[in-house]
Design an enzyme around this catalytic site. Structure first.
Site, PDB file in Angstrom:
ATOM      1  N   ASP A  45      68.927 -22.649  -4.708  1.00  0.00           N
ATOM      2  CA  ASP A  45      67.638 -22.133  -4.243  1.00  0.00           C
ATOM      3  C   ASP A  45      67.837 -20.903  -3.347  1.00  0.00           C
ATOM      4  OD1 ASP A  45      68.551 -23.376  -1.966  1.00  0.00           O
ATOM      5  OD2 ASP A  45      66.743 -24.558  -1.603  1.00  0.00           O
ATOM      6  N   SER A  46      69.097 -20.486  -3.177  1.00  0.00           N
ATOM      7  CA  SER A  46      69.385 -19.168  -2.590  1.00  0.00           C
ATOM      8  C   SER A  46      68.744 -18.085  -3.468  1.00  0.00           C
ATOM      9  CB  SER A  46      70.903 -18.933  -2.471  1.00  0.00           C
ATOM     10  OG  SER A  46      71.551 -19.283  -3.675  1.00  0.00           O
ATOM     11  N   ASP A  84      69.427 -26.937  -8.174  1.00  0.00           N
ATOM     12  CA  ASP A  84      69.232 -27.187  -6.746  1.00  0.00           C
ATOM     13  C   ASP A  84      67.770 -27.562  -6.493  1.00  0.00           C
ATOM     14  OD1 ASP A  84      69.987 -27.271  -4.131  1.00  0.00           O
ATOM     15  OD2 ASP A  84      70.156 -25.098  -3.853  1.00  0.00           O
ATOM     16  N   LYS A 112      71.257 -31.042  -7.201  1.00  0.00           N
ATOM     17  CA  LYS A 112      71.792 -31.088  -5.823  1.00  0.00           C
ATOM     18  C   LYS A 112      70.628 -31.332  -4.880  1.00  0.00           C
ATOM     19  CE  LYS A 112      73.167 -27.266  -3.450  1.00  0.00           C
ATOM     20  NZ  LYS A 112      72.228 -27.291  -2.303  1.00  0.00           N
ATOM     21  N   GLU A 114      69.608 -31.568  -0.699  1.00  0.00           N
ATOM     22  CA  GLU A 114      70.015 -31.303   0.690  1.00  0.00           C
ATOM     23  C   GLU A 114      69.748 -32.540   1.554  1.00  0.00           C
ATOM     24  OE1 GLU A 114      68.519 -27.790   2.633  1.00  0.00           O
ATOM     25  OE2 GLU A 114      69.161 -26.495   0.997  1.00  0.00           O
ATOM     26  N   GLU A 178      78.384 -27.224   4.094  1.00  0.00           N
ATOM     27  CA  GLU A 178      78.036 -25.828   4.398  1.00  0.00           C
ATOM     28  C   GLU A 178      78.154 -25.537   5.894  1.00  0.00           C
ATOM     29  OE1 GLU A 178      74.439 -24.401   2.586  1.00  0.00           O
ATOM     30  OE2 GLU A 178      74.449 -22.549   3.739  1.00  0.00           O
TER      31      GLU A 178
HETATM   32  O1  KIV Z   1      71.298 -22.429  -2.776  1.00  0.00           O
HETATM   33  C1  KIV Z   1      72.516 -22.263  -2.732  1.00  0.00           C
HETATM   34  O2  KIV Z   1      73.061 -21.234  -3.184  1.00  0.00           O
HETATM   35  C2  KIV Z   1      73.315 -23.300  -2.110  1.00  0.00           C
HETATM   36  C3  KIV Z   1      74.735 -22.981  -1.823  1.00  0.00           C
HETATM   37  C4  KIV Z   1      74.799 -22.191  -0.579  1.00  0.00           C
HETATM   38  C5  KIV Z   1      75.594 -24.189  -1.758  1.00  0.00           C
HETATM   39  O3  KIV Z   1      72.820 -24.347  -1.807  1.00  0.00           O
END
Ligand code: KIV
Length: 262
Positions: A45-46, A84, A112, A114, A178
């Site tokens: 989600d970056s 994510d 993934k 969080e 992280e």
């Molecule tokens: O969203 C993302 O790119 C991430 C990484 C920083 C692990 O969660």
């Protein structure tokens, strides 16, 4: 692959070599990562910051993530793709399961999540979808968008270790750590079976992940975290190429005869 099979595969792989995960958000980059043979692609989600121009990950929606995950899945045919889960997509276990299913339909193999959201994780895994954990600095819930190291204080470190053990018991197939001290990352890595994937967590993890745009130098304007290592300066290369095209068109050098139909 079901959660147990994927965990077995990743645990076995981590015994042989350090694991490599990179983010990708589109078809051409996914194709390149697939061809090089990274172990996992994270549709992170970056995306919100590095591709969509927001200041944090909190604006990213499930529709955004599904759109980009399907593009990545069209490009990567052999790599494990992890979607994510964006903010609010897992506010309840049922919503989490619906979101996870959307990722799988879009071509991801796993999701993934969080933080230590055990009910959500259990619900998703019980439905046969593998989950990757994520501890340490958690962009979706941090008030501060500037990354600071988490787990320096003893109580924070203890809580993180406990969270990692909880996630491991739930059966996640790996855990992203992280922005945490190297020593704590080493301690967590020793304590759990699920391979740890560090980003700003030092060498003691079982693998490493970086945001691809950071590694490629595609964000010259932004704040660079200490752990980011530049492997290319793509923004400069692209700027130079675009400038040459602009000059060629304005000076009537393009299109020349070679690039013209007759
Ligand atoms: O969203 C993302 O790119 C991430 C990484 C920083 C692990 O969660």
């Amino acid at each position: 692959m079901n959660p147990l099979e994927l965990r077995k595969k990743v645990v076995e792989l981590a015994k042989k070599r350090k694991l490599v995960m990179l983010t990708a958000y589109n078809y051409p980059v996914a194709r390149i990562l697939d061809a090089v043979g990274v172990d996992m692609i994270l549709v992170g989600d970056s995306l919100g910051m590095v591709e969509l121009g927001f200041e944090d990950t909190k604006h990213v929606t499930m529709d955004d993530m599904v759109h980009h995950t399907s593009a990545v899945a069209r490009g990567a045919k052999k790599t494990i793709i992890v979607g994510d889960m964006p903010i609010h997509s897992d506010d309840t276990p049922q919503l989490g399961l619906e979101s996870a299913r959307r990722f799988i339909e879009a071509g991801a193999h796993a999701v993934k999540i969080e933080g230590n959201k055990s009910e959500v994780i259990k619900t998703i895994m019980d439905a046969g979808i593998p989950v990757m954990g994520h501890l340490g600095y958690l962009p979706q819930t941090e008030a501060d968008i500037v990354r600071t190291v988490r787990g320096k204080k003893a109580n924070e470190a203890e809580k993180m270790l406990q969270d990692a053990e909880d996630l491991d018991k739930l059966g996640v197939f790996s855990i992203v750590l992280e922005s945490i001290p190297k020593k704590l990352a080493g301690k967590i890595t020793k304590a759990v079976e699920a391979p740890t994937i560090g980003i700003g967590a030092g060498i003691n993890c079982n693998g490493q992940v970086l945001v691809i745009n950071d590694l490629l130098g595609m964000d010259e304007s932004g704040h660079k975290a200490k752990y980011v290592k530049l492997y290319a300066q793509l923004e400069t290369i692209i700027k130079e190429a675009v400038q040459r095209f602009v000059d060629d068109v304005r000076k009537r050098r393009y299109p020349d005869e070679e690039h013209t139909y007759h």
